[in-house]
Design a protein around this motif. Structure first.
Motif, PDB file in Angstrom:
ATOM      1  N   GLU A 185       0.902  -1.398   0.085  1.00 17.90           N
ATOM      2  CA  GLU A 185      -0.041   0.042   0.077  1.00 17.90           C
ATOM      3  C   GLU A 185       0.891   1.433   0.006  1.00 17.90           C
ATOM      4  O   GLU A 185       0.388   2.254  -0.479  1.00 17.90           O
ATOM      5  N   LEU A 186       2.129   1.191   0.917  1.00 14.69           N
ATOM      6  CA  LEU A 186       3.031   2.346   0.753  1.00 14.69           C
ATOM      7  C   LEU A 186       3.811   2.399  -0.658  1.00 14.69           C
ATOM      8  O   LEU A 186       4.679   3.215  -0.531  1.00 14.69           O
ATOM      9  N   GLY A 187       3.813   1.435  -1.410  1.00 16.57           N
ATOM     10  CA  GLY A 187       4.480   1.395  -2.691  1.00 16.57           C
ATOM     11  C   GLY A 187       6.224   0.992  -2.443  1.00 16.57           C
ATOM     12  O   GLY A 187       7.004   1.440  -3.062  1.00 16.57           O
ATOM     13  N   ILE A 188       6.129   0.168  -1.349  1.00 16.13           N
ATOM     14  CA  ILE A 188       7.583  -0.374  -0.646  1.00 16.13           C
ATOM     15  C   ILE A 188       7.819  -1.827  -1.709  1.00 16.13           C
ATOM     16  O   ILE A 188       6.904  -2.722  -1.112  1.00 16.13           O
ATOM     17  N   THR A 189       8.839  -2.078  -2.384  1.00 18.98           N
ATOM     18  CA  THR A 189       8.983  -3.126  -3.033  1.00 18.98           C
ATOM     19  C   THR A 189      10.095  -4.020  -2.346  1.00 18.98           C
ATOM     20  O   THR A 189      10.977  -3.543  -1.703  1.00 18.98           O
ATOM     21  N   ARG A 190      10.135  -5.319  -2.718  1.00 19.18           N
ATOM     22  CA  ARG A 190      11.219  -6.166  -2.271  1.00 19.18           C
ATOM     23  C   ARG A 190      11.797  -6.823  -3.371  1.00 19.18           C
ATOM     24  O   ARG A 190      11.564  -6.545  -4.592  1.00 19.18           O
ATOM     25  N   SER A 191      12.990  -7.441  -2.871  1.00 15.87           N
ATOM     26  CA  SER A 191      13.816  -7.968  -4.138  1.00 15.87           C
ATOM     27  C   SER A 191      13.250  -9.144  -4.610  1.00 15.87           C
ATOM     28  O   SER A 191      12.024  -9.759  -4.083  1.00 15.87           O
ATOM     29  N   GLU A 192      13.403  -9.505  -5.789  1.00 10.51           N
ATOM     30  CA  GLU A 192      12.802 -10.580  -6.607  1.00 10.51           C
ATOM     31  C   GLU A 192      12.921 -12.000  -5.778  1.00 10.51           C
ATOM     32  O   GLU A 192      12.022 -12.908  -6.078  1.00 10.51           O
ATOM     33  N   ASP A 193      13.855 -12.187  -4.975  1.00  7.73           N
ATOM     34  CA  ASP A 193      14.210 -13.398  -4.565  1.00  7.73           C
ATOM     35  C   ASP A 193      13.177 -13.442  -3.325  1.00  7.73           C
ATOM     36  O   ASP A 193      12.948 -14.634  -2.896  1.00  7.73           O
ATOM     37  N   THR A 194      12.764 -12.169  -2.567  1.00  2.96           N
ATOM     38  CA  THR A 194      12.033 -12.638  -1.353  1.00  2.96           C
ATOM     39  C   THR A 194      10.667 -12.319  -1.557  1.00  2.96           C
ATOM     40  O   THR A 194       9.737 -12.195  -0.565  1.00  2.96           O
ATOM     41  N   VAL A 195      10.139 -11.784  -2.735  1.00  6.13           N
ATOM     42  CA  VAL A 195       8.772 -11.421  -3.163  1.00  6.13           C
ATOM     43  C   VAL A 195       7.861 -12.508  -2.843  1.00  6.13           C
ATOM     44  O   VAL A 195       8.288 -13.795  -3.291  1.00  6.13           O
ATOM     45  N   GLY A 196       6.806 -12.306  -1.931  1.00  2.00           N
ATOM     46  CA  GLY A 196       6.046 -13.550  -1.759  1.00  2.00           C
ATOM     47  C   GLY A 196       6.404 -14.522  -0.508  1.00  2.00           C
ATOM     48  O   GLY A 196       5.445 -15.485  -0.377  1.00  2.00           O
ATOM     49  N   ILE A 197       7.439 -14.513   0.048  1.00  2.00           N
ATOM     50  CA  ILE A 197       7.918 -15.122   1.060  1.00  2.00           C
ATOM     51  C   ILE A 197       6.951 -14.652   2.450  1.00  2.00           C
ATOM     52  O   ILE A 197       6.893 -13.358   2.513  1.00  2.00           O
ATOM     53  N   SER A 198       6.663 -15.577   3.130  1.00  2.00           N
ATOM     54  CA  SER A 198       5.898 -15.393   4.133  1.00  2.00           C
ATOM     55  C   SER A 198       6.707 -15.722   5.652  1.00  2.00           C
ATOM     56  O   SER A 198       7.714 -16.545   5.482  1.00  2.00           O
ATOM     57  N   GLY A 199       5.965 -15.540   6.789  1.00  2.00           N
ATOM     58  CA  GLY A 199       6.475 -16.106   7.962  1.00  2.00           C
ATOM     59  C   GLY A 199       6.512 -17.677   8.145  1.00  2.00           C
ATOM     60  O   GLY A 199       7.610 -18.320   8.674  1.00  2.00           O
ATOM     61  N   PHE A 200       5.486 -18.413   7.297  1.00  2.00           N
ATOM     62  CA  PHE A 200       5.546 -19.865   7.243  1.00  2.00           C
ATOM     63  C   PHE A 200       6.757 -20.220   6.198  1.00  2.00           C
ATOM     64  O   PHE A 200       7.234 -21.268   6.532  1.00  2.00           O
ATOM     65  N   ASP A 201       7.207 -19.445   5.245  1.00  2.00           N
ATOM     66  CA  ASP A 201       8.084 -19.771   4.577  1.00  2.00           C
ATOM     67  C   ASP A 201       9.485 -19.792   5.112  1.00  2.00           C
ATOM     68  O   ASP A 201      10.365 -20.447   4.997  1.00  2.00           O
ATOM     69  N   ALA A 202       9.754 -18.763   6.256  1.00  2.00           N
ATOM     70  CA  ALA A 202      10.770 -18.548   6.915  1.00  2.00           C
ATOM     71  C   ALA A 202      11.094 -19.781   7.803  1.00  2.00           C
ATOM     72  O   ALA A 202      12.287 -20.099   8.023  1.00  2.00           O
ATOM     73  N   VAL A 203       9.907 -20.514   8.487  1.00  2.00           N
ATOM     74  CA  VAL A 203      10.145 -21.583   9.222  1.00  2.00           C
ATOM     75  C   VAL A 203      10.640 -22.675   8.120  1.00  2.00           C
ATOM     76  O   VAL A 203      11.601 -23.576   8.347  1.00  2.00           O
TER      77      VAL A 203
END
Length: 251
Positions: A185-203
């Motif tokens: 919503e604030l227009g902040i982007t992430r790197s291609e490698d981390t886009v879509g990663i969630s807390g569950f993915d972190a586990v």
């Protein structure tokens, strides 16, 4: 915003504070110069005048603990500008959601210049000394999640700092949902490698690392670093909105 604040003074509540603001008096210096214009009880005036002098002395001496104890926790964000030169943006990764049954895998701390990540089994214990460097902590959902997890594993950490959990002031300006949603919503982007990663993915990434996948750890650390760096971007983009919202409530 801190020098426009009165609710940390004994027996001064939000109603009196709003009345001061609605009179066009915002700062402590304004109050001292224009106090005769105010229609507030004499008993309150006699509390605010010494309260301003006391607050000025604590601010001059950078006594963050004074404001951490006297400000309502939900209003700690008001002191951000005054103590942002010693700020830590904090985010953790864990094996689950409950401190009682899960443990921390990664703690990320960003001071506005350097992003540091501490890893379980490598250097996680170093965070005890690291936290002592900071006057102000910024998290997202840290009051309920990150700090209780850290406190359970490292009870010697006092957490005597000011702490702005951005989730709550963001809600007041209608930015709701999780951190990733708010970033979008604030227009902040992430790197291609981390886009879509969630807390569950972190586990999942941590579990892969424990099975010997070093690249999984590197991705997890990149994800965590983006979390903490983005916290700075979020507060930079929204702090003025927090302030405008607070003052608008007095009109």
């Amino acid at each position: 915003m801190l020098t426009s604040t009165y609710i940390h003074m004994p027996k001064i509540g939000a109603t009196v504070e709003k009345r001061i603001w609605s009179s066009g008096i915002r700062t402590w210096d304004d109050f001292l110069e224009r106090k005769d214009e105010l229609c507030i009880p004499r008993s309150k005036m006699e509390l605010i005048l010494p309260g301003i002098e006391d607050s000025k002395e604590h601010l001059m001496s950078r006594d963050f603990e004074f404001f951490a104890h006297s400000l309502p926790k939900a209003e700690h964000w008001r002191a951000f500008r005054e103590f942002s030169d010693k700020v830590a943006y904090v985010d953790i990764e864990t094996t689950g959601l409950s401190p009682a049954s899960s443990h921390i895998t990664v703690i990320g701390i960003y001071d506005g210049k350097d992003a540091k990540t501490y890893v379980r089994g490598v250097d996680l214990d170093d965070v005890v000394e690291e936290f002592e460097k900071y006057d102000f902590l910024v998290t997202f959902n840290g009051a309920r999640f990150d700090l209780p997890f850290i406190k359970r594993e490292f009870p010697q950490i006092e957490f005597n700092q000011l702490h702005a959990d951005l989730m709550y002031p963001l809600r007041r300006i209608s930015l709701t949902g999780g951190l990733k949603m708010i970033e979008v919503e604030l227009g902040i982007t992430r790197s291609e490698d981390t886009v879509g990663i969630s807390g569950f993915d972190a586990v999942r990434l941590w579990n892969q690392y424990e099975r010997g996948d070093q690249e999984a750890l590197e991705l997890l650390l990149e994800y965590n670093r983006e979390d903490i760096v983005n916290l700075e971007t979020i507060i930079d983009k929204t702090l003025h909105k927090f302030i405008d919202k607070k003052f608008s409530e007095s009109i």
